[in-house]
Write an enzyme that holds these catalytic residues in place. Sequence first.
Site, short mmCIF file in Angstrom:
data_model
loop_
_atom_site.label_atom_id
_atom_site.label_comp_id
_atom_site.label_asym_id
_atom_site.label_seq_id
_atom_site.Cartn_x
_atom_site.Cartn_y
_atom_site.Cartn_z
N GLU A 149 0.83 -1.21 0.00
CA GLU A 149 0.00 0.00 0.00
C GLU A 149 0.86 1.26 0.00
O GLU A 149 1.56 1.53 0.98
CB GLU A 149 -0.92 0.02 1.22
CG GLU A 149 -1.81 1.24 1.27
CD GLU A 149 -2.72 1.28 2.49
OE1 GLU A 149 -3.66 2.08 2.49
OE2 GLU A 149 -2.47 0.53 3.45
N ASP A 182 -5.30 3.23 -1.85
CA ASP A 182 -6.08 3.89 -0.80
C ASP A 182 -6.47 5.26 -1.30
O ASP A 182 -5.60 6.09 -1.59
CB ASP A 182 -5.25 3.98 0.49
CG ASP A 182 -6.04 4.54 1.66
OD1 ASP A 182 -6.58 5.66 1.54
OD2 ASP A 182 -6.09 3.88 2.72
N HIS A 185 -4.86 8.42 0.51
CA HIS A 185 -3.48 8.69 0.13
C HIS A 185 -3.38 9.12 -1.34
O HIS A 185 -2.61 10.02 -1.68
CB HIS A 185 -2.61 7.46 0.38
CG HIS A 185 -2.55 7.05 1.82
ND1 HIS A 185 -2.01 7.85 2.80
CD2 HIS A 185 -2.98 5.93 2.45
CE1 HIS A 185 -2.10 7.25 3.97
NE2 HIS A 185 -2.69 6.08 3.78
N HIS A 208 -8.64 0.45 -0.57
CA HIS A 208 -9.20 1.08 0.63
C HIS A 208 -9.97 2.32 0.23
O HIS A 208 -9.47 3.14 -0.55
CB HIS A 208 -8.07 1.50 1.59
CG HIS A 208 -7.63 0.42 2.51
ND1 HIS A 208 -6.43 0.48 3.19
CD2 HIS A 208 -8.21 -0.75 2.88
CE1 HIS A 208 -6.30 -0.61 3.94
NE2 HIS A 208 -7.37 -1.35 3.76
N ARG A 214 -10.23 11.98 5.17
CA ARG A 214 -10.01 10.74 5.93
C ARG A 214 -11.27 10.24 6.65
O ARG A 214 -11.22 9.23 7.36
CB ARG A 214 -8.87 10.91 6.93
CG ARG A 214 -8.12 9.63 7.36
CD ARG A 214 -8.03 8.60 6.28
NE ARG A 214 -6.91 7.66 6.46
CZ ARG A 214 -6.75 6.57 5.73
NH1 ARG A 214 -7.64 6.25 4.79
NH2 ARG A 214 -5.72 5.78 5.92
N GLU A 243 -11.69 2.03 5.29
CA GLU A 243 -10.68 2.34 6.29
C GLU A 243 -10.68 3.85 6.46
O GLU A 243 -10.21 4.58 5.59
CB GLU A 243 -9.29 1.87 5.87
CG GLU A 243 -8.24 2.16 6.94
CD GLU A 243 -6.81 2.01 6.45
OE1 GLU A 243 -6.01 1.41 7.18
OE2 GLU A 243 -6.50 2.53 5.37
#
Length: 265
Positions: A149, A182, A185, A208, A214, A243
């Site tokens: 990741e 993700d 990110h 993710h 977030r 997540e």
Amino acid sequence: MPRLACQEQLLPGDTLEQKWEFAVRAGYDGIELRSRGDFAFRERLPELRRAAAAGVVMPMACVEMSHFFGAFDDELRADAIVQLKSQLSVIAEIGGQGVMTPASYGMFSRRLPPFEPPRSESADREVLLTGLTELGKHAAHEGVSLYLEPINRYEDHMVNRLGQAADLLREVGLDSVKVAADTYHMNIEEDDLPSALVAIAPYLGHVHVSESNRFQPGTGHVDWPAVLAALTAIGYDGYLSLECRLRGEPAAAVASVPPFLRRAS
């Protein structure tokens, strides 16, 4: 629409079976586990076996350790590899697909003083290739996958973008090592999220989902229709796993994600 999973700590309930009951009602298809170091994940095997026997679907584990296979310290790096091998064996035993890990987390950032890490870029690459090869061979032996990741520049200095991860995987040359994307990110690092996913399509194994801020999808500015359309276009058949942090009442926030993503798709 890909299958949806939710990380275990976000789900209400005292047991995996209780968490699964909520997850199914909310529209999830699996629970993503958190795998701690010091063989704590292996010590959960009795619990995990019971949950699997009760029908709980646990396709993935996401590492939750204090050090990772890209560590500067030789002993910490070796321990991270031992822990990851154990976690890969555990997820294989309960019928899962694999374990995901960053190269490091919170170890160093080129964006914060002192700006220059104590190891050169070429040495970083050698460490990562060596670790990914060893872990990939173990994953292949267990019949599962390791997912690398990329995380943002403030949390890791080595692998920040999907293309960097795919470049490492091309050199490793093992089908048992894949990329875990993700969206949080990616929102920081990628120029364009859909294009970044399409560019590494052969290597993508897990995703993710998290907002630009977030929190849960629907609270920020990620272009979810475009991201989901890109995944459909490349034939992605893995999981979208939640997540994130939660904004609002926790159970309601978790339950809001499946309908939101299905509308966006």
